[in-house]
Design an enzyme around this catalytic site. Structure first.
Site, PDB file in Angstrom:
ATOM      1  N   GLY C 248       0.842  -1.196   0.000  1.00 53.31           N
ATOM      2  CA  GLY C 248       0.000   0.000   0.000  1.00 53.31           C
ATOM      3  C   GLY C 248       0.873   1.241   0.000  1.00 53.31           C
ATOM      4  N   PHE C 249       1.665   1.382   1.080  1.00 52.86           N
ATOM      5  CA  PHE C 249       2.647   2.473   1.199  1.00 52.86           C
ATOM      6  C   PHE C 249       1.981   3.846   1.205  1.00 52.86           C
ATOM      7  CE2 PHE C 249       4.428  -1.012  -1.471  1.00 52.86           C
ATOM      8  CZ  PHE C 249       5.097  -1.659  -0.452  1.00 52.86           C
ATOM      9  N   GLY C 477       1.258  -5.978   4.372  1.00 50.68           N
ATOM     10  CA  GLY C 477       2.589  -6.557   4.359  1.00 50.68           C
ATOM     11  C   GLY C 477       3.344  -6.301   5.638  1.00 50.68           C
ATOM     12  N   ASN C 642       6.709  -8.205  17.609  1.00 51.40           N
ATOM     13  CA  ASN C 642       7.262  -9.376  16.929  1.00 51.40           C
ATOM     14  C   ASN C 642       8.597  -8.997  16.281  1.00 51.40           C
ATOM     15  OD1 ASN C 642       7.928 -11.331  14.903  1.00 51.40           O
ATOM     16  ND2 ASN C 642       5.833 -12.108  15.028  1.00 51.40           N
ATOM     17  N   PRO C 643       9.698  -9.351  16.909  1.00 47.13           N
ATOM     18  CA  PRO C 643      11.007  -8.914  16.412  1.00 47.13           C
ATOM     19  C   PRO C 643      11.287  -9.360  14.982  1.00 47.13           C
ATOM     20  CG  PRO C 643      11.216 -10.075  18.516  1.00 47.13           C
ATOM     21  CD  PRO C 643       9.780 -10.178  18.110  1.00 47.13           C
ATOM     22  N   VAL C 714       7.157   0.819  13.212  1.00 45.92           N
ATOM     23  CA  VAL C 714       8.443   0.552  12.563  1.00 45.92           C
ATOM     24  C   VAL C 714       8.332   0.550  11.031  1.00 45.92           C
ATOM     25  CG1 VAL C 714       9.461  -0.719  14.482  1.00 45.92           C
ATOM     26  CG2 VAL C 714       8.069  -1.951  12.805  1.00 45.92           C
ATOM     27  N   GLY C 715       7.159   0.865  10.506  1.00 46.92           N
ATOM     28  CA  GLY C 715       6.936   0.707   9.078  1.00 46.92           C
ATOM     29  C   GLY C 715       7.596   1.758   8.207  1.00 46.92           C
ATOM     30  N   GLU C 716       7.822   2.936   8.751  1.00 43.98           N
ATOM     31  CA  GLU C 716       8.281   4.024   7.897  1.00 43.98           C
ATOM     32  C   GLU C 716       9.661   4.546   8.269  1.00 43.98           C
ATOM     33  OE1 GLU C 716       4.656   6.412   6.575  1.00 43.98           O
ATOM     34  OE2 GLU C 716       4.025   5.669   8.522  1.00 43.98           O
TER      35      GLU C 716
END
Lengths: 349, 162, 757
Positions: C248-249, C477, C642-643, C714-716
């Site tokens: 998606g982003f 994702g 979740n590492p 942590v996604g960006e």
């Protein structure tokens, strides 16, 4: 894509006969043809599927020592063939520097030779393109043309030939066997491709119905096997077309160049055999100074076709890199990144 | 020009009536047979999401005419596992987190299966990187993909020995 | 509803699931090809739709020639502005900040190349595609405005979602007058297109005035009423399914014209319709990252500490909407500085409208900020890491607030150690590897906001011990299927395998937006709270039940874990959930939850994730081809659920940094405005060979204020810092800096020649 008739050819003769009808196109690997058909750039009425023709997928050594590669041999099979690797390593390296493994598994030798430019204006149906239809003009000329031709272009067309594989073929003076409505003939790679003229689009010397049946690598090319490289500059480490590329093949004895073969890719509408540069090298000392002179000679006639003057300098530099790499010797094993400037090795840098 | 073709996919024959010869293998799989595991990312051979095996070789199904593949043995991601048992490449992709959104994953996995079968002996990390460069991943799961392919070839050679 | 304020994060004890490096719960579906993405759906009677895109960037459609398309076998209808019904809501109306002005054949104006001007509907995909190709248009063409030299400048009202376009703090003039040194980085960044591997797609099916839509969507709770408004039906009549998104982003958080056209086509045809964009169609109506032209100036004291910072950004948007990337705000909260000013100027290009793209604002801005910081370090003659520590911000310099948590020092330290940074020579051009390649090391600081959205969730515990948890949330994702599942299981105190978990559907409680790096905290917080609500009710039953070992323990803290409720003080005292429910004769308990962030905390603290990225590049000394041979990032983002998946998110972001620094560039022809590299052969993103070694380290950080659970995103953050780190490494290898991203071979060549002469 437009609808088309589909016909499977059982032999070269039936294929050529079927393809003599206007609007016919041969279908082999499909990797470039379907791409062009989806874009609407090519709109054939009839596809002649030549994938089932017996005998076109062989690699054989001829009586004169030349290597004959059937037109239906897939790029990956050719690149892996032990004879090719041993005798024409720069051809194998160029094959493996192109496209992706998936595309190489499908693409054929004949199809690679016949592939079209990737000029985006050629693909864009809203743009003017003389290559698509002579007389429209060329929107690349004043457009985004940083990757376009610096040699052999005219204002009619400034597109470049995209193939890696064809670059060492041009250097080797390889030939293609063609069967057409008028029978068999042979053409050198240099003669196969035609440059643009004024009011003349670039293309090939093939006529309707002509089918490339095989590629012939001359036996004389083997003498370069120990010093043959293909070097490709690109803006992604893999899976990218060349900005510029070069094939260099050398015979060196006592520190002097006995014989040299050179060609450039990504600079013109055809793989560019650098004969003037070869002449500079023959008999010269095997040194960086000689390579520089050769590179200057190779690009002496170059001119930017747009915002791409940097390609002239880069072409010189890739040629020097290919020469130094070839002089350092063909690597005993195919580099993990074939054709990559990162695979050149310290002695070539 | 309507035509009937039969395709062998994952060991099973499929009889198809096509209005004309245009459909690519990718569109036949997805829109006509319902094997939608194979994905369309670019439809132009520029991303690898549609990778399948044809006669054991990895190819872009978006650039293959279905009609030309009669008689070929086609394997898609749906045909990889042996019942409940995952193919070692599939298992390695899960274990090494070789994907995020999962969209390029069937293509990555089929490409990895093809890559491993193309070679004698183990590939180096650099050979894996080059060999898998025909499969784009926009999420950037490449670290996991590289580890997964490395792991899978070990798993496969261990299986081969046992 | 558990709206009671929960204890601060470090007191919230997650159960045995969170913190585990569990493999993806959706992994099996994704490796076997059974995960169903929108375009994988094939309802009976399906028609295919392909839209015709405008071949000009500005003007008007005079006439459309559709006869050839209609004659093509299989084509059943061509929608044009002449025969397309009006939507119930004007698609140029902005009803929420997440509404984009979209093109749905409601007028004949052309506002960008690639805008839909007609839709061809056919029985087969092949016929629809060829039908679309056969439609031709006659245009009234106006000159296209592309690029900062041609675009029309304006003073914006806001940047990003709703941030003021100008910010200043302190007296810039006086701080400058006291400065001893100054550096200025001027750089351009190009248009970038999201290009998720899954193109935008829709499968729509109407049943009377009820609509079922399969469509990848990051914000189901917004999409459902949004679609309903366009089509004039009650929101509850819309069912939206989005169990898996192929990336998606940011570009799948908003409703776009093409997907609305697919829904409209289904209504017109009274049959289900599938419309999936071609890759080239991704370069128009579905957003992109703004192009920018930025100047970052730092004025330094005699001690080389930052005294003043000014960040000015020219930012592109479309001619008809106002979304602007907030690039100049990237510099505000990262380094200590006495006075600062950030300002934006808008530029109207004849492109589609930009939008949020992975790390909006911060990615774009930090790419230039980190360059300027290294220029200042060079001026100071200091190591870039040492220099960043000299300017370390212990409080947010833009507002003086303390950070809710900031383990950036630890990130610098652990990242530098793992990378081997201490051996870095100060001067550029000194390192060569054994192959003779120029080698350079660079670094950058990563930062990203830790926002929080109000999400809802539901949890259920049944008499037989089975449990269920659900929220509408989305997995594009990032791993929501797994991380949210873990948090939901912990909220209920059951093993993940014993939980029936569901997301990605509009019938579920609104899980809010998967975006802004807020989803795990927001939706996960809601799921955890919903589970806690179940446990609270269960505890009430047990403590009032004389037969329970927990009878009378109402004032004690009780814990649910492993399907058992017990005393925190004595885990031996307790019993199984099933026993409590069966004895009470209760079939099931339903819990509801919302995640929570304390309002006072929001006002008191500055909330960010932080990180440090170290890059090694190899550059060919003659040909200037670049390869990022090593990337090491260390990140502190609060509690990590979740590492395994968090590391994947971070390395993925770092690879986006490689892409930004070296590859991505959406090029439009300046004469026509048409994209010229609108495919994956021309619009490069990295391949595996481009990223040989990417490693993310997780740095422990306890954030007691950011939200109940102490979770940040942590996604960006991975992309921020990385871009500058690579540019700085290229400088360290070559001594050259370029004036634009991506860093190009020809630009380095040109600068190297200029340096010699």
């Amino acid at each position: 894509m437009k609808t088309f008739d589909y016909q499977r050819a059982e032999s070269v003769e039936t294929a050529v006969k079927a393809a003599s009808e206007p609007g016919s196109v041969f279908y082999a690997g499909g990797t470039n043809l379907l791409d062009l058909m989806k874009a609407g750039v090519r709109q054939p009425d009839r596809l002649i599927d030549i994938t089932r023709i017996e005998g076109l997928d062989r690699i054989e050594t001829g009586k004169d020592g030349s290597l004959r590669i059937g037109a239906m041999v897939r790029n990956s099979d050719m690149a892996r063939h032990p004879t090719l690797l041993a005798e024409y390593p720069a051809v194998a390296e160029a094959l493996l520097a192109g496209a992706s493994a998936q595309l190489r598994n499908a693409a054929t030798v004949g199809g690679n030779l016949m592939q079209q430019t990737r000029c985006s204006y050629f693909y864009d149906r809203h743009s003017a393109c003389n290559l698509r239809e002579m007389g429209q003009g060329c929107d690349a000329l004043d457009g985004e043309n940083g990757k376009h031709a610096v040699l052999g272009w005219t204002k009619t067309c400034i597109a470049v030939h995209p193939s890696d594989f064809c670059v060492p073929l041009a250097a080797l003076g390889a030939e293609v066997e063609v069967t057409g409505p008028d029978g068999h003939r042979r053409l050198t790679i240099d003669d196969l491709y035609t440059l643009p003229g004024e009011g003349q689009a670039p293309g090939t010397a093939l006529r309707d119905g002509d089918l490339i049946t095989a590629l012939i690598l001359p036996s004389g090319g083997k003498r370069f096997a120990a010093r043959a490289r293909y070097m490709k500059l690109r803006d992604r480490t893999s899976y990218a077309f060349a900005i510029v590329s070069a094939a260099a093949m050398l015979q060196i004895g006592d520190g002097r160049i006995k014989d040299a073969r050179l060609a450039l890719g990504g600079v013109a509408a055809k793989p560019w055999r650098a004969t003037k540069a070869e002449a500079v090298l023959n008999g010269a000392e095997a040194s960086e100074a000689s390579y520089r002179k050769a590179a200057d000679a190779a690009l002496a006639d170059a001119a930017p076709s747009g915002d791409n003057a940097h390609k002239i300098e880069l072409a010189k530099r890739i040629l020097i890199r290919a020469l130094k790499s070839a002089a350092a010797g063909t690597p005993p094993k195919m580099p993990a990144l074939p054709g990559s400037v990162f695979a050149a090795g310290k002695e070539a840098r | 020009m309507a035509l009937r073709i039969s395709l062998k996919i994952n060991g099973k024959m499929h009889e198809l009536a096509l209005e004309d010869a245009r459909p690519t293998l990718l569109d036949v799989l997805r829109e006509r047979i319902g094997l939608t595991g194979t994905k369309k990312g670019c439809d132009r051979g520029q991303c690898g999401a549609c990778t399948v095996l044809v006669d054991g070789r990895r190819v872009n199904s978006c650039l293959s005419l279905a009609v030309s593949l009669e008689g070929a043995d086609i394997t898609t991601v749906e045909g990889l596992a042996d019942g409940e048992t995952l193919h070692p490449v599939q298992a390695a992709f899960i274990e090494n987190d070789g994907f995020q959104c999962g969209y390029c994953t069937p293509g990555q996995i089929m490409s990895a299966v093809g890559f491993i079968s193309e070679r004698d002996g183990h590939a180096t990390a650099e050979e894996i990187r080059e060999g898998m460069s025909g499969n784009l991943c926009r999420c950037g799961a490449y670290a996991g993909i590289q580890d997964a392919v490395m792991d899978a070839q070990l798993r496969m050679s261990n299986e081969g020995k046992s | 509803m558990t709206d009671k304020p929960m204890v601060a994060a470090h007191h919230v004890r997650l159960g045995s699931n969170a913190g585990q490096p569990m493999t993806r719960r959706d992994g099996l579906a994704k490796v076997t090809g059974t995960a169903t993405y929108a375009a994988d759906n094939r309802p009976d009677g399906l028609l295919h739709a392909v839209y015709v895109e405008a071949g000009i960037a500005r003007g008007r459609v005079n006439a459309l020639e559709i006869e050839a398309a209609l004659k093509h076998p299989g084509v059943v209808h061509v929608m044009t502005p002449d025969n397309t019904p009006a939507l119930s809501q004007n698609p140029d109306e902005k009803t929420t900040p997440f509404t984009a002005r979209i093109d749905v054949l409601q007028h004949d104006k052309v506002r960008y190349a690639g805008q839909p001007v007609a839709v061809v509907i056919a029985e087969t995909l092949e016929a629809a595609q060829e039908g679309a190709r056969l439609v031709t248009a006659d245009y009234e063409v106006e000159p296209a405005r592309i690029g900062f030299d041609n675009g029309e400048a304006f003073e914006p009202q806001a940047v990003g979602m709703s941030t003021p376009p100008v910010f200043s703090k302190g007296d810039l003039g006086s701080a400058r007058s006291e400065a001893a040194h100054s550096v200025s980085a001027e750089m351009e960044t190009p248009l970038q297109y999201h290009n998720a591997m899954e193109t935008h797609a829709v499968v729509a099916e109407w049943d009377g005035d009820r609509l079922t839509v399969d469509m990848p969507n990051q914000a189901i709770g917004l999409a459902k009423p949004g679609i309903a408004a366009y089509f004039g039906i009650p929101a509850e009549n819309v069912t939206l399914r989005s169990p898996y998104l192929g990336g998606g982003f940011g570009s799948k958080a908003v409703l776009f014209g093409p997907q609305m056209l697919g829904i409209l086509a289904a209504r017109e045809m009274k049959r289900p319709v599938k419309l999936a964009l071609r890759r080239d169609q991704m370069f128009g109506p579905v957003q992109h990252r703004s192009a920018t032209r930025q100047t970052v100036r730092y004025d330094l004291g005699r001690d080389y500490k930052f005294k003043a910072m000014e960040h000015q950004a020219d930012v592109s948007t479309s001619s008809f909407d106002d979304w602007l990337d907030g690039a100049a705000n990237a510099s505000l909260s990262v380094y200590a500085v006495e006075a600062m000013k950030a300002s934006h100027r808008g530029f109207r290009f004849d492109t589609g409208t930009p939008g949020a793209m992975r790390a909006p604002g911060i990615a774009t801005g930090s790419a230039v900020v980190e360059t300027a910081v290294d220029m200042a370090a060079e001026k100071a003659g200091m190591d870039p890491l040492e220099y960043r520590l000299l300017n370390y911000a212990d409080k947010d310099p833009s507002n003086g607030k303390p950070y809710s948590a900031k383990a950036l020092r630890e990130c610098y330290e652990e990242g530098a150690r793992a990378f081997g940074w201490k051996d870095r020579p100060l001067k550029p051009g000194l390192m060569r590897d054994s192959d003779g390649l120029l080698t350079g090391w660079g670094m950058g600081t990563s930062i990203f906001h830790a926002p929080f959205f109000p999400a809802k969730a539901r949890a259920l515990l049944r008499k037989d011990g089975s449990a269920r948890a659900e929220t509408s949330g989305a997995d594009m994702g990032q791993g929501a299927w797994t991380a949210l599942w873990q948090m939901a299981a912990d909220g209920l105190g059951v093993a993940a395998d014993d939980l029936d978990f569901d997301i990605g559907h509009s019938d579920l409680p609104d899980g809010s937006i998967a975006g802004g790096s807020a989803h795990t905290a927001s939706a996960g917080g809601a799921l955890f709270a919903a589970g806690n609500d179940v446990i609270r009710q269960l505890a009430e039953i047990a403590t009032q039940d004389k037969e329970s070992p927990l009878f009378g323990a109402g004032n004690e803290r009780l814990v649910g874990d492993g399907g058992r409720l017990f005393k925190a003080s004595d885990p031996n005292v307790g019993e199984r959930y099933t026993d409590i429910l069966q004895r009470a004769g209760i079939d099931e308990i339903e819990g509801k939850g919302r995640g929570n962030r304390d309002k006072a905390s929001t006002e008191t603290y500055a909330m960010f994730s932080h990180g440090a990225v170290f890059a090694e590049v190899k550059v060919d000394p003659d040909l200037y081809q670049i390869r990022v041979s090593r990337l090491v990032g260390a990140f502190a983002a609060g509690r990590i659920i979740n590492p395994r998946l968090a590391k994947s998110q971070l390395t993925g972001g770092m690879i986006w940094g490689v892409s930004f620094a070296l590859h991505e560039e959406g090029i439009h022809d300046k004469r026509t405005g048409r994209p010229v590299n609108n495919d994956f052969a021309g619009y490069h993103i990295p391949v595996l060979a481009d990223v040989p070694h990417v490693e993310a380290l997780l740095v422990d950080e306890e954030d007691p204020h950011v939200n109940d659970l102490g979770v940040k995103g942590v996604g960006e953050i991975g992309i921020t810092g990385t871009v500058g780190a690579i540019a700085n490494a290229v400088w360290h290898a070559t001594g050259l800096r370029t004036a634009r991203y991506p860093i190009k071979i020809e630009d380095l060549l040109e600068r190297s020649i200029a340096r010699k002469t």
